[in-house]
Design a protein around this motif. Sequence first.
Motif, PDB file in Angstrom:
ATOM      1  N   VAL A 149     -66.256 -48.805 -55.828  1.00 18.15           N
ATOM      2  CA  VAL A 149     -65.958 -49.345 -57.155  1.00 18.15           C
ATOM      3  C   VAL A 149     -67.074 -48.956 -58.117  1.00 18.15           C
ATOM      4  CG1 VAL A 149     -65.622 -51.440 -58.520  1.00 18.15           C
ATOM      5  CG2 VAL A 149     -64.610 -51.274 -56.247  1.00 18.15           C
ATOM      6  N   LEU A 150     -66.661 -48.519 -59.326  1.00 20.23           N
ATOM      7  CA  LEU A 150     -67.604 -48.214 -60.404  1.00 20.23           C
ATOM      8  C   LEU A 150     -67.312 -49.179 -61.549  1.00 20.23           C
ATOM      9  CD1 LEU A 150     -69.769 -46.443 -61.782  1.00 20.23           C
ATOM     10  CD2 LEU A 150     -67.898 -44.985 -62.602  1.00 20.23           C
ATOM     11  N   MET A 151     -68.333 -49.949 -61.972  1.00 19.68           N
ATOM     12  CA  MET A 151     -68.192 -50.913 -63.056  1.00 19.68           C
ATOM     13  C   MET A 151     -68.827 -50.341 -64.315  1.00 19.68           C
ATOM     14  SD  MET A 151     -66.564 -53.419 -61.637  1.00 19.68           S
ATOM     15  CE  MET A 151     -66.761 -54.690 -62.885  1.00 19.68           C
ATOM     16  N   LEU A 152     -68.101 -50.408 -65.436  1.00 25.00           N
ATOM     17  CA  LEU A 152     -68.598 -49.989 -66.746  1.00 25.00           C
ATOM     18  C   LEU A 152     -68.472 -51.178 -67.681  1.00 25.00           C
ATOM     19  CD1 LEU A 152     -66.810 -46.514 -66.982  1.00 25.00           C
ATOM     20  CD2 LEU A 152     -69.151 -46.953 -66.268  1.00 25.00           C
ATOM     21  N   SER A 153     -69.603 -51.686 -68.192  1.00 27.34           N
ATOM     22  CA  SER A 153     -69.541 -52.875 -69.043  1.00 27.34           C
ATOM     23  C   SER A 153     -70.761 -52.921 -69.954  1.00 27.34           C
ATOM     24  CB  SER A 153     -69.490 -54.136 -68.183  1.00 27.34           C
ATOM     25  OG  SER A 153     -69.525 -55.296 -68.972  1.00 27.34           O
ATOM     26  N   PRO A 154     -70.542 -53.222 -71.282  1.00 29.83           N
ATOM     27  CA  PRO A 154     -69.250 -53.073 -71.972  1.00 29.83           C
ATOM     28  C   PRO A 154     -69.072 -51.611 -72.364  1.00 29.83           C
ATOM     29  CG  PRO A 154     -70.898 -53.898 -73.491  1.00 29.83           C
ATOM     30  CD  PRO A 154     -71.602 -53.744 -72.163  1.00 29.83           C
ATOM     31  N   VAL A 155     -67.844 -51.184 -72.501  1.00 31.11           N
ATOM     32  CA  VAL A 155     -67.580 -49.774 -72.785  1.00 31.11           C
ATOM     33  C   VAL A 155     -67.494 -49.547 -74.289  1.00 31.11           C
ATOM     34  CG1 VAL A 155     -66.408 -49.321 -70.612  1.00 31.11           C
ATOM     35  CG2 VAL A 155     -65.087 -50.158 -72.552  1.00 31.11           C
ATOM     36  N   SER A 156     -67.805 -48.340 -74.694  1.00 33.89           N
ATOM     37  CA  SER A 156     -67.655 -47.905 -76.082  1.00 33.89           C
ATOM     38  C   SER A 156     -66.918 -46.581 -76.081  1.00 33.89           C
ATOM     39  CB  SER A 156     -69.020 -47.774 -76.759  1.00 33.89           C
ATOM     40  OG  SER A 156     -69.770 -46.724 -76.153  1.00 33.89           O
ATOM     41  N   ARG A 157     -66.673 -46.067 -77.284  1.00 29.64           N
ATOM     42  CA  ARG A 157     -65.928 -44.802 -77.362  1.00 29.64           C
ATOM     43  C   ARG A 157     -66.688 -43.644 -76.719  1.00 29.64           C
ATOM     44  NH1 ARG A 157     -65.792 -44.932 -83.779  1.00 29.64           N
ATOM     45  NH2 ARG A 157     -65.749 -47.144 -83.211  1.00 29.64           N
ATOM     46  N   GLN A 211     -55.781 -54.227 -67.282  1.00 28.58           N
ATOM     47  CA  GLN A 211     -54.457 -53.644 -67.304  1.00 28.58           C
ATOM     48  C   GLN A 211     -54.151 -53.145 -68.715  1.00 28.58           C
ATOM     49  OE1 GLN A 211     -52.661 -53.285 -64.498  1.00 28.58           O
ATOM     50  NE2 GLN A 211     -54.357 -54.248 -63.404  1.00 28.58           N
ATOM     51  N   GLY A 212     -53.451 -52.030 -68.811  1.00 30.15           N
ATOM     52  CA  GLY A 212     -53.081 -51.494 -70.122  1.00 30.15           C
ATOM     53  C   GLY A 212     -54.206 -50.681 -70.735  1.00 30.15           C
ATOM     54  N   LEU A 213     -54.172 -50.586 -72.074  1.00 27.21           N
ATOM     55  CA  LEU A 213     -55.140 -49.778 -72.804  1.00 27.21           C
ATOM     56  C   LEU A 213     -56.509 -50.450 -72.799  1.00 27.21           C
ATOM     57  CD1 LEU A 213     -52.905 -48.767 -75.865  1.00 27.21           C
ATOM     58  CD2 LEU A 213     -53.372 -47.452 -73.793  1.00 27.21           C
ATOM     59  N   VAL A 214     -57.543 -49.607 -72.912  1.00 29.45           N
ATOM     60  CA  VAL A 214     -58.935 -50.073 -72.901  1.00 29.45           C
ATOM     61  C   VAL A 214     -59.479 -49.995 -74.313  1.00 29.45           C
ATOM     62  CG1 VAL A 214     -61.244 -49.689 -71.954  1.00 29.45           C
ATOM     63  CG2 VAL A 214     -59.223 -49.311 -70.525  1.00 29.45           C
ATOM     64  N   LYS A 215     -60.173 -51.056 -74.737  1.00 34.12           N
ATOM     65  CA  LYS A 215     -60.796 -51.074 -76.063  1.00 34.12           C
ATOM     66  C   LYS A 215     -62.294 -51.256 -75.909  1.00 34.12           C
ATOM     67  CE  LYS A 215     -60.402 -56.049 -76.958  1.00 34.12           C
ATOM     68  NZ  LYS A 215     -60.098 -56.409 -75.573  1.00 34.12           N
ATOM     69  N   GLU A 216     -62.983 -50.986 -76.988  1.00 35.37           N
ATOM     70  CA  GLU A 216     -64.434 -51.152 -76.979  1.00 35.37           C
ATOM     71  C   GLU A 216     -64.791 -52.609 -76.697  1.00 35.37           C
ATOM     72  OE1 GLU A 216     -66.494 -47.763 -79.704  1.00 35.37           O
ATOM     73  OE2 GLU A 216     -65.702 -49.478 -80.786  1.00 35.37           O
ATOM     74  N   GLY A 217     -65.811 -52.785 -75.844  1.00 37.41           N
ATOM     75  CA  GLY A 217     -66.240 -54.132 -75.465  1.00 37.41           C
ATOM     76  C   GLY A 217     -65.670 -54.605 -74.151  1.00 37.41           C
ATOM     77  N   ASP A 218     -64.653 -53.908 -73.621  1.00 33.34           N
ATOM     78  CA  ASP A 218     -64.058 -54.319 -72.348  1.00 33.34           C
ATOM     79  C   ASP A 218     -64.989 -53.999 -71.182  1.00 33.34           C
ATOM     80  OD1 ASP A 218     -61.815 -55.309 -73.523  1.00 33.34           O
ATOM     81  OD2 ASP A 218     -60.541 -53.567 -73.116  1.00 33.34           O
ATOM     82  N   VAL A 240     -61.358 -44.854 -74.227  1.00 28.41           N
ATOM     83  CA  VAL A 240     -61.744 -46.140 -74.814  1.00 28.41           C
ATOM     84  C   VAL A 240     -61.315 -46.129 -76.280  1.00 28.41           C
ATOM     85  CG1 VAL A 240     -63.631 -47.735 -75.296  1.00 28.41           C
ATOM     86  CG2 VAL A 240     -63.690 -46.323 -73.227  1.00 28.41           C
ATOM     87  N   HIS A 241     -60.397 -47.014 -76.644  1.00 26.12           N
ATOM     88  CA  HIS A 241     -59.864 -47.059 -78.009  1.00 26.12           C
ATOM     89  C   HIS A 241     -60.750 -47.932 -78.889  1.00 26.12           C
ATOM     90  CE1 HIS A 241     -56.216 -44.929 -76.900  1.00 26.12           C
ATOM     91  NE2 HIS A 241     -56.152 -45.687 -75.811  1.00 26.12           N
TER      92      HIS A 241
END
Length: 620
Positions: A311-319, A269-276, A346-347
Amino acid sequence: MALLHTTFLPLFLYICLLNWSAWAKVEVTTDESVEAYLGDSAQIPCQYSFTDADNEPRFVMIQWFVRVAGRSSRLRIFYGDDSQQMVDNNTDYSGRIEVTSDQQGTRLSIQDVQLFDEREFFCQINGLAAGNAEGKTHLRVFAPPEAPVIEGVSTGISVTNEVPSKIASCEARNGFPKPNITWYRNSMPLMSAPGHVNVLILVTRESSSFYSVQSTLEYKLVREDKDAHFSCEVSFFVPGAIRTVESNSINISVHYPTTMVELWKESPQGLVKEGDTVELRCQGDGNPPQPFIFNREQELDIDLESNHGDVLMLSPVSRRDSDIYQCRPLDNDGYTEVKGEMQLTVHYLDPAVVVPKDSEVMLKGEDLTATCNALSSLKTSTVWYKDGKQVGKGNTLHLMDATYETTGEYICEVTVPSLPALHTSGSVHIIVQGGPQLVGVEQEVQLEEATGRMVNLSCEAQGHPLPSISWNIIGSQNWHEVESKANEHMTHSVVSVKVTSDISALCNASNDMGTEVKAFSVKAIPRVTSAAPFSPAEGSGMIIVVIILCLLLLAILGSVLYFLHKKGKIPCGRSGKQEISTKEKTTKDDIVVEMKTTTKNEDSVLLKAVNGDQKSPNDQ
């Protein structure tokens, strides 16, 4: 029965011929139909009358007949006249009927009505010379059917079918007469319409003579029917009315193609950051749900791995994962043009960069500007700390007119207010270089101390490079250093000096940048010599002893004087400075003697005696 007819018929005809002109004509009135439930009793009335009431015949014969099923012939079931009542044997009504008669008519009662009783009943009245007449009544029998049973098609039906499809069937069993079935959609009746609604009816006559009706609904479904409820209603006749019973409602599984697709971020929920870990979910409005293909707008020709689910899973995300993502349903013919898309951002927050880096040496009194920057996709906030206390805000820190207190580690903390989970920090170590600086505002310290005692002299200096401390003491050869310690910023030294005379001491703090001196002046105070040294505590004790001795002497003196007075050794008269006064109003029982004696200490003693008192020496 034939014998009776043969015997009585000539007689009836003879009487009829003799009085032909005197008899009246008979008329019969009956109900057109009578209704009854299966198993109940039925009452069939038959009224008759004669046209000439004054010439009514004295003899009337009544007979009841029924129509033979499937034939035009009739079967008699009852015969009666004024003298006898007889139910015909070996008929379906033997033992089940009863006839009552009076002057106005007759009534046929049928017990335990059965389905085959639905037929015509004839009432025949014979008035001999008045002739005969009959009436006809149709007995109707009713048996309500069982509750209707509806059954929908278990498999889904596509709206793309060009002709109506069977969607449900409804059956009503064991009713009489034949029941009717009506179909409803959302409580609205469905009427047959070519190409849209077809209703097929199958009627079955059971061996028990009941009717069973089965109705099949063929319907051309549309997308809006996915939430529609279908039901059937059976209607049937009962005595004097029509009743209905409705079935349960069912919902049909309607298959329709996807016309709209939605893609959204399920988590976090909310903004996404690197590593989420990011979960994207895709949903379409088609039925049944179809698998989806995920792509990135920059790489449409590459399908992202999603196991063809939703469903599409992205882990972990980067910029680098920031992009516009799309999903498309995969139907039997391949990809469709319908798609859903969303922007994923991705912030990030890079490590803080501090200038100057690591450590910086600056001269005492100089100015320095330090900066702290961290690259981020969002607006940042920077705060500077030293020794846990905030010393600045913003990415720039200004250090003005540096002192040795300026020395230390400065930490900058960079945070993202809109995404607190993003934070970083950096630091710089500031070293202030300069000559020694003695701690304390006094450059010369003056002391006094008794001769022969030890005095401690303390000196503390700070600077960079770390200064060293040396002592120069004049006036005493008996001294030594009792403490010497140093840390990164400070040097501390303590010497102990024996006072033998006036002393001058110099503390020299020096480093490569200069020297600073602190002076101490100790004045020696001579001691007072005596055989027995006197102390305030000893003097106080002596005074107390003297006072106690004086009091004891006064007590002894008072006792001696009193004893001599009792023995008469001391006359009662005036002599020298002694005065004896007697009050006028005294008695022999109460004598007060006051003796005043002027001495060097101005002591006085008051004696009081009461004549006649028997007191012990202690009381005296």
